[in-house]
Scaffold this active site. Structure first.
Site, short mmCIF file in Angstrom:
data_model
loop_
_atom_site.label_atom_id
_atom_site.label_comp_id
_atom_site.label_asym_id
_atom_site.label_seq_id
_atom_site.Cartn_x
_atom_site.Cartn_y
_atom_site.Cartn_z
N ARG A 119 -20.43 -19.64 9.13
CA ARG A 119 -19.19 -18.92 8.80
C ARG A 119 -18.19 -19.77 8.03
NH1 ARG A 119 -19.58 -16.62 14.17
NH2 ARG A 119 -20.59 -14.59 13.98
N LYS A 141 -14.31 -18.06 -6.60
CA LYS A 141 -15.34 -17.01 -6.69
C LYS A 141 -16.70 -17.67 -6.53
CE LYS A 141 -13.23 -13.36 -9.43
NZ LYS A 141 -13.31 -12.58 -10.69
N GLU A 183 -14.64 -20.29 -22.74
CA GLU A 183 -13.72 -20.01 -21.62
C GLU A 183 -12.37 -20.69 -21.85
OE1 GLU A 183 -14.48 -17.74 -19.43
OE2 GLU A 183 -16.60 -17.87 -18.86
N LYS A 226 -5.95 -21.28 -15.38
CA LYS A 226 -6.75 -20.69 -14.30
C LYS A 226 -6.03 -20.87 -12.96
CE LYS A 226 -10.69 -19.24 -12.28
NZ LYS A 226 -12.09 -18.94 -12.40
N GLU A 236 -7.96 -11.05 -6.87
CA GLU A 236 -8.08 -10.12 -7.99
C GLU A 236 -7.58 -8.72 -7.61
OE1 GLU A 236 -11.48 -10.95 -10.53
OE2 GLU A 236 -11.58 -8.83 -11.00
N ARG A 240 -5.29 -11.31 -11.79
CA ARG A 240 -6.47 -12.17 -11.95
C ARG A 240 -7.53 -11.50 -12.85
NH1 ARG A 240 -9.78 -16.05 -7.71
NH2 ARG A 240 -11.43 -16.58 -9.21
N ASN A 244 -11.04 -11.81 -16.88
CA ASN A 244 -12.29 -11.17 -17.30
C ASN A 244 -12.25 -10.72 -18.76
OD1 ASN A 244 -13.44 -11.46 -14.72
ND2 ASN A 244 -12.25 -9.71 -14.00
N HIS A 247 -15.45 -10.10 -20.62
CA HIS A 247 -16.54 -10.09 -19.65
C HIS A 247 -17.22 -8.73 -19.48
CE1 HIS A 247 -15.19 -14.10 -18.87
NE2 HIS A 247 -16.08 -14.29 -17.91
N HIS A 251 -21.04 -9.51 -19.45
CA HIS A 251 -21.95 -9.32 -18.31
C HIS A 251 -23.04 -8.31 -18.66
CE1 HIS A 251 -19.09 -11.01 -14.98
NE2 HIS A 251 -19.71 -11.94 -15.66
N HIS A 264 -23.74 -17.93 -20.81
CA HIS A 264 -22.60 -17.14 -20.35
C HIS A 264 -21.44 -17.27 -21.35
CE1 HIS A 264 -19.92 -15.10 -17.60
NE2 HIS A 264 -19.08 -16.12 -17.64
P1 NAD Z 1 -25.16 -23.91 -15.81
O1 NAD Z 1 -24.71 -24.25 -14.47
O2 NAD Z 1 -26.49 -23.26 -15.97
O3 NAD Z 1 -25.13 -25.25 -16.68
C1 NAD Z 1 -25.54 -25.19 -18.02
C2 NAD Z 1 -26.68 -26.18 -18.29
O4 NAD Z 1 -26.12 -27.47 -18.46
C3 NAD Z 1 -27.73 -26.30 -17.21
O5 NAD Z 1 -28.99 -26.49 -17.81
C4 NAD Z 1 -27.33 -27.56 -16.45
O6 NAD Z 1 -28.42 -28.19 -15.86
C5 NAD Z 1 -26.78 -28.39 -17.58
N1 NAD Z 1 -25.76 -29.38 -17.22
C6 NAD Z 1 -24.62 -29.15 -16.53
N2 NAD Z 1 -23.87 -30.25 -16.53
C7 NAD Z 1 -24.54 -31.19 -17.22
C8 NAD Z 1 -24.25 -32.53 -17.61
N3 NAD Z 1 -23.10 -33.10 -17.31
N4 NAD Z 1 -25.18 -33.20 -18.31
C9 NAD Z 1 -26.36 -32.61 -18.67
N5 NAD Z 1 -26.66 -31.33 -18.38
C10 NAD Z 1 -25.76 -30.64 -17.66
O7 NAD Z 1 -24.14 -22.97 -16.59
P2 NAD Z 1 -22.56 -23.02 -16.77
O8 NAD Z 1 -22.32 -22.57 -18.15
O9 NAD Z 1 -21.98 -24.29 -16.28
O10 NAD Z 1 -22.07 -21.88 -15.76
C11 NAD Z 1 -22.44 -20.54 -15.94
C12 NAD Z 1 -22.36 -19.85 -14.61
O11 NAD Z 1 -21.03 -19.92 -14.12
C13 NAD Z 1 -22.71 -18.37 -14.70
O12 NAD Z 1 -23.56 -18.04 -13.63
C14 NAD Z 1 -21.38 -17.67 -14.52
O13 NAD Z 1 -21.49 -16.41 -13.94
C15 NAD Z 1 -20.65 -18.64 -13.64
N6 NAD Z 1 -19.17 -18.55 -13.71
C16 NAD Z 1 -18.50 -18.49 -12.55
C17 NAD Z 1 -17.12 -18.42 -12.57
C18 NAD Z 1 -16.36 -18.41 -11.28
O14 NAD Z 1 -15.15 -18.18 -11.31
N7 NAD Z 1 -16.99 -18.66 -10.15
C19 NAD Z 1 -16.43 -18.45 -13.79
C20 NAD Z 1 -17.16 -18.52 -14.96
C21 NAD Z 1 -18.55 -18.57 -14.92
N1 GLY Z 2 -13.90 -16.13 -14.00
C1 GLY Z 2 -13.09 -15.04 -13.53
C2 GLY Z 2 -12.33 -15.37 -12.32
O1 GLY Z 2 -12.41 -16.45 -11.78
O2 GLY Z 2 -11.61 -14.54 -11.83
#
Ligand code: NAD
Ligand code: GLY
Length: 360
Positions: A119, A141, A183, A226, A236, A240, A244, A247, A251, A264
């Site tokens: 939890r 998130k 972003e 942010k 949200e 917030r 998006n 997005h 998405h 992404h």
């Molecule tokens: P990711 O985590 O897949 O990383 C991108 C690539 O870069 C991967 O292959 C990873 O192994 C590599 N990598 C990361 N850091 C590295 C480094 N320092 N050196 C070498 N390689 C490295 O993708 P991302 O673009 O970081 O994140 C995308 C994800 O984030 C999506 O799933 C999206 O939905 C999510 N997201 C979440 C939020 C949130 O608020 N929680 C906001 C935006 C996006």
């Molecule tokens: N990436 C959208 C949010 O964090 O609300």
């Protein structure tokens, strides 16, 4: 350098420090040495796991590392199950922190594991991609994907502390770096005209990862946007949603193309171009479309989006979890730095906007 996320009892700081400082940051956050779970992916582990584990061990921590395959497919029920198995068979208690070392995929997955194991375990975000540093690691998130859509199983769960080491960006593949910039541009467009002007002025050197000083300043400003938005509306329930921007299209694009064809960030950049078209249609006097589009087009898109069926894309948009009833919700700009949510976009308008986004 740091940014504060102000959420009363769940407030925390985003530090832009070396990963070598993580043991002391944990101590400062009130986390006492014991067991900790380090979740990362293979690419990130190659560069950063060993020194981090050594530093933690020297500080008295017993680390269990879980190294997962890289990529969006890892945000799955099976990888989540693997984390649960590892954690529960090893033996954890409610004081065992989860350290999420990686991009947004690891942050979202490990964050959801932290939210649900016993939890709720302490969560430490150690974002190593630009996208994760400016967006995913901040705001709480957490989620995994489901075959019917992205991020459909998740929780709002804030980290205890975030440490974004700027030097980790040196090993990030260029495509991931420019994707993360999408972003950053989003934060500028929805809330920060000054950040937009900085990006505009230094567009070439920032996009080519050449100007460290400006890049650091840009990252800090983007995180501040942010942090401010999340501090005002954690769950949200209102503003917030402006985060998006782009997005609704993004998405849907990721879903239709099966995750991985477009990063992404690339999908968000395309979605923002479409959003800009729709915004300009409604506010032609207030929005300098060519000027804003010039910056958006600095994000390279590796695959060709124009061959996709718009009907498939629109069907996926109709299934977005952020919709209300049958109304598809879009974030649009009223002017640079001001965004709002609307449901009044027709399918024909969305089609024109998508055509604009895909045009050369
Ligand atoms: P990711 O985590 O897949 O990383 C991108 C690539 O870069 C991967 O292959 C990873 O192994 C590599 N990598 C990361 N850091 C590295 C480094 N320092 N050196 C070498 N390689 C490295 O993708 P991302 O673009 O970081 O994140 C995308 C994800 O984030 C999506 O799933 C999206 O939905 C999510 N997201 C979440 C939020 C949130 O608020 N929680 C906001 C935006 C996006
Ligand atoms: N990436 C959208 C949010 O964090 O609300």
């Amino acid at each position: 350098m740091s940014v504060f996320v102000d959420l009363d009892a769940r407030s925390y700081t985003v530090h832009f420090n070396s990963l070598a400082t993580v043991p002391s940051l944990l101590e400062d956050t009130g986390l006492s040495p014991g067991r900790c779970l380090l979740v990362t992916d293979e690419n990130v582990a190659r560069h950063y796991k060993t020194p981090l584990v050594r530093g933690l061990s020297n500080a008295g921590w017993t680390v269990r590392s879980i190294v997962l395959p890289p990529g969006e497919q890892t945000k799955s029920a099976s990888c989540l199950h693997r984390l649960y198995e590892n954690a529960l068979t090893w033996g954890i208690d409610r004081q065992t922190p989860v350290l999420a070392l990686g991009g947004g995929v690891i942050g979202d997955l490990a964050g959801f594991a932290a939210a649900t194991l016993l939890r709720g375990l302490p969560l430490v975000q150690l974002p190593t991609s630009l996208l994760a540093q400016v967006d995913a690691s901040v705001g709480g998130k957490t989620a995994i994907n489901h075959e019917t859509g992205k991020n459909l199983i998740g929780a709002f769960y804030q980290p205890d502390v975030v440490c974004a080491d700027p030097h980790t960006l040196d090993t990030l593949p260029m495509r991931e770096y420019t994707s993360g910039m999408a972003e950053v541009i989003k934060h500028a467009l929805i809330r920060a005209p000054a950040l937009f002007e900085t990006l505009e002025e230094h567009l070439v050197s920032v996009m080519s990862r050449k100007d460290r000083e400006t890049i650091s300043a840009v990252i800090e400003s983007a995180v501040s946007v942010k942090a401010n938005v999340v501090s005002a509306d954690e769950r949200e329930e209102g503003q917030r949603a402006i985060l998006n921007f782009g997005h609704t299209f993004a998405h849907a694009l990721e879903r239709v193309t099966g995750y991985g064809t477009f990063t992404h960030g690339e999908a968000v950049a395309l979605g923002m171009r479409a959003g800009l078209y729709l915004s300009h249609q409604r506010h032609p006097e207030a929005l300098p479309r060519e000027r804003l589009d010039h910056v958006l087009r600095a994000v390279p898109i590796e695959s060709d989006p124009s061959t996709l069926s718009f009907s498939d894309l629109y069907a996926a948009m109709s299934a977005d979890k952020k919709n209300e009833g049958d109304t598809i919700r879009f974030v649009l700009l009223e002017q640079l730095g001001e965004a709002y949510v609307t449901g009044s976009v027709t399918e024909a308008d969305a089609r024109h906007a998508w055509r604009f986004a895909c045009s050369d």
